[in-house]
Design an enzyme around this catalytic site. Structure first.
Site, PDB file in Angstrom:
ATOM      1  N   GLU A  79    -144.068  45.019  28.699  1.00 49.95           N
ATOM      2  CA  GLU A  79    -144.877  46.117  28.168  1.00 49.95           C
ATOM      3  C   GLU A  79    -144.386  46.520  26.784  1.00 49.95           C
ATOM      4  OE1 GLU A  79    -144.528  49.567  30.588  1.00 49.95           O
ATOM      5  OE2 GLU A  79    -145.502  50.891  29.152  1.00 49.95           O
ATOM      6  N   ASP A 109    -142.358  49.560  32.470  1.00 49.90           N
ATOM      7  CA  ASP A 109    -141.499  50.734  32.616  1.00 49.90           C
ATOM      8  C   ASP A 109    -141.543  51.278  34.039  1.00 49.90           C
ATOM      9  OD1 ASP A 109    -142.242  52.134  29.316  1.00 49.90           O
ATOM     10  OD2 ASP A 109    -140.907  50.525  29.956  1.00 49.90           O
ATOM     11  N   ASP A 146    -142.260  54.015  35.363  1.00 49.91           N
ATOM     12  CA  ASP A 146    -142.971  55.294  35.374  1.00 49.91           C
ATOM     13  C   ASP A 146    -144.435  55.042  35.741  1.00 49.91           C
ATOM     14  OD1 ASP A 146    -144.057  54.140  33.118  1.00 49.91           O
ATOM     15  OD2 ASP A 146    -143.016  55.446  31.694  1.00 49.91           O
ATOM     16  N   ASP A 204    -147.206  55.036  33.856  1.00 50.10           N
ATOM     17  CA  ASP A 204    -147.880  54.091  32.970  1.00 50.10           C
ATOM     18  C   ASP A 204    -147.475  52.656  33.279  1.00 50.10           C
ATOM     19  OD1 ASP A 204    -147.987  56.199  29.989  1.00 50.10           O
ATOM     20  OD2 ASP A 204    -149.415  55.915  31.634  1.00 50.10           O
TER      21      ASP A 204
END
Length: 657
Positions: free
Chosen positions: A430, A507, A509, A511
């Site tokens: 990402e 990541d 998280d 997102d």
């Protein structure tokens, strides 16, 4: 549909050893009782490892009973200062009780022992119809028995005097209801006992098996020569190409590891099928682990340095670890203060620090040996170079097939140097920032990096003919060498696959989870054969970093990583038991992969020895339920159904918002 009652009476609390009897597969192997007998043998071996036992005897009776006896100190029989029960009763009937825990405080009975999962010999009691324990200690003979999975039969008895004899004798009758076969495989038991003798030079290990006529067939092992003699015995009849290199090294007071931590090893190069055995604190690790990774890394670096020093490497040839270690047989015995295993049966070591420990202990002695015995070093180098040249020839054959294609690899792809499909890995990362860190953290030989810009398009309803209009999807397809296809396509669609593993790295998280979902949607919808063949993986980068200060010379500073809040809390509790205060811990939260240093990214997410990645699997064809759920969640025309589903299921989500 029948209504199910759900109230206070629906809850059941499993007490004592009930959890083991309810779910034995969570605690031990269920193909045979071998592991529950090994728990008893390991206790005797720990006494020998600590220097208190010189003999381990195992007897197998015709009725299935197995007796394990040692001449160690004998299990303590006095009352526990807190629990007020005899310690031997706690050892055999209480999970998470034993003499191997308080290593940090100095109260542990053993400096080194086989792991700290905490169930130990209590599993043996739980899964046996009867267990009898005789203890010779402090001049007295004691006896106690358990039945029905842990029920104590009477009180601890004192049977009389035993003079100066000490030791423990345990007889176990495994309960056949919990195992596929109620009998312990004799070849496996022999191999286990022989390995204990190898790892405990000078200790006599014996096995007696009762015969049909009532007599006993006896085998005995004692290896004064230790690991090298054992390796030569295993490889008997196979041509030895390089003499066995064997030694040991353990940390002292002024080193980066706890005093006594280290390893012993025997390495040899042979012309034939290779054999490798590894152990941690005498526990056989049949699935290997991080200690083996450290050994191979040390051997590779030493041989690579030797080859460079003597200018032996032909132009255009690049060595890989498998080139050096592919013909190597070994026996490795590591000692760790606090080993962490994968699963209760301890078949694989997971301790990250073991990579550095074994590598540090082995590399310099091995470098010294090959430089003092140049002919041996050159023989190993020649084997490695021949293997590398053979590998490169195979890769060129594959490369010719690739050259007929017209696709041009994406410019932002940092490709790997190896053409071995099974070894190669492509990381879909990402963002450019994380991609930069990943490029510095990767192994250039086998790991490729493809940074993705933003979020990949939701491809669930995109027509296959329009997929390549999206740059990111086009680059992914060209990089992996596979065109979009349907679920029932022929296996030939994977003929030009360029990587054995495609790892989604986003990541830790919300997102990042969204990006994972979009990529998984793409692969499931348009590259289903990749998923069915087990080529797609998801990396699990940590969310937290925990720095722990040093505890004097014996315990250097440490660093832990946690995937989520639950794992962070677990680490906090563990460190609290080690007497660390909350204000002594430095806890940092990663904002994303791009914030991580390359060394941290390598250790946690990219190094095969220490990373955490999950395989994605759906079988040969996705089920209708799976496809239906993806259609509900990813379909553009399902907005109203999706809203109703979220209103119904929304309370179940655990999101870090």
């Amino acid at each position: 549909m029948a209504q199910t009652q759900y109230d206070e009476s629906s809850f059941r609390v499993l007490k004592g050893l009930e959890p083991v009897r309810e779910r034995p597969g969570m605690y031990t192997r269920t193909d045979s009782p071998c592991h529950i007998i090994q728990e008893v043998i390991d206790n005797a071996a720990d006494e020998a490892l600590a220097g208190f036992a010189r003999s381990i005897q195992v007897r197998v009776a015709r009725d299935g009973a197995i007796t394990v006896a040692d001449d160690g100190r004998g299990i303590p029989v006095g009352p526990h200062p807190v629990e007020k029960k005899p310690v031997v009763v706690l050892a055999y009937t209480v999970l998470h009780a034993g003499g191997k825990f308080d290593k940090k405080s100095g109260n542990s009975a053993y400096a080194f022992s086989g792991g700290l999962h905490g169930v130990g010999v209590a599993v043996t009691t739980a899964l046996s119809t009867r267990v009898e324990v005789e203890i010779r200690r402090e001049g007295k003979l004691h006896r106690i028995a358990f039945t029905d999975g842990g029920r104590q039969i009477g009180e601890l008895e004192e049977l009389g005097s035993c003079g100066r004899q000490t030791g423990t004798r345990v007889t176990v009758w495994p309960d056949g209801r919990y195992f596929d076969s109620p009998r312990v495989p004799m070849n496996e038991l022999e191999r286990l006992l022989r390995s204990k003798a190898v790892l405990l030079p000078g200790v006599q290990v014996s096995l007696e098996i009762e015969q049909a006529d009532g007599g006993f067939k006896r085998q005995e092992w004692r290896y004064q020569d230790g690991l090298p003699g054992y390796l030569r015995e295993m490889m008997a009849g196979i041509e030895m190409l390089v003499p066995v290199f064997a030694t040991e090294k353990y940390a002292g007071e002024d080193e980066d590891f706890a005093p006594g931590e280290g390893a012993a090893w025997a390495l040899g190069w042979f012309d034939g099928q290779q054999i490798g055995e590894s152990y941690v604190n005498l526990i056989p690790t049949v699935a290997g682990g991080t200690h083996e990774a450290g050994m191979r890394a040390a051997v590779f670096e030493a041989v690579k340095s030797f080859i460079e020093h003597h200018s032996l490497l032909p132009k255009g040839v690049k060595l890989q670890q498998e080139d050096v270690c592919g013909r190597m047989s070994f026996v490795l015995s590591a000692r760790l203060l606090d080993p962490q295993f994968q699963g209760q049966v301890k078949e694989k070591l997971n301790s990250r620090e073991a990579v550095k420990l074994v590598s540090t202990m082995l590399q310099h002695p091995f470098e010294a040996w090959i430089n003092q015995n140049v002919e041996h070093g050159k023989a190993i180098a020649e084997l490695a170079i021949k293997q590398a040249q053979s590998r490169l020839k195979d890769a060129q054959k594959v490369e010719k097939k690739k050259s007929s294609g017209v696709a041009v690899l994406p410019g932002k792809l940092a490709d790997c140097e190896s053409s071995h499909i099974t070894e190669n890995e492509l990381y879909l990362v990402e963002g450019d920032s994380a991609g930069g860190s990943a490029k510095l953290a990767r192994n250039r030989e086998t790991q490729a990096i493809l940074p993705l810009r933003g979020k990949v398009q939701n491809a669930w309803e995109i027509d296959p003919g329009r997929l390549f209009a999206n740059t990111e999807i086009h680059d992914i397809s060209v990089a992996i060498g596979v065109d979009p296809h349907v679920a029932d396509a022929a296996d030939a669609v994977l003929a030009n696959l360029r990587y054995g593993k495609i790892v989604i790295m986003a990541d830790a998280d919300v997102d990042g989870s969204h990006i994972q979902t979009l990529l998984l949607t793409l692969f499931l919808r348009h590259f289903p054969k990749l998923v069915a063949a087990g080529h797609v993986y998801v990396a699990l980068p940590p969310l937290y970093r925990i720095d722990v200060p040093a505890q004097g010379k014996k315990r250097p500073a440490r660093r832990f990583y946690a995937l989520d809040d639950a794992e962070l809390q677990s680490i906090r509790e563990r460190l609290s038991k080690e007497s660390f205060r909350e204000d002594q811990l430095e806890i940092g939260r990663f904002k994303g992969l791009g914030e991580m240093q390359p060394a941290q990214l390598k250790e946690t997410t990219m190094d095969p020895a220490t990373r955490r990645v999950l395989p994605v699997s759906l079988g040969n064809t996705p089920s209708p339920d799976t496809l239906g759920l993806f259609n509900l969640l990813m379909g553009k025309g399902e907005a109203s159904s999706r809203r109703a589903w979220m209103e119904l299921k929304g309370n179940l989500v655990e999101a870090d918002l």
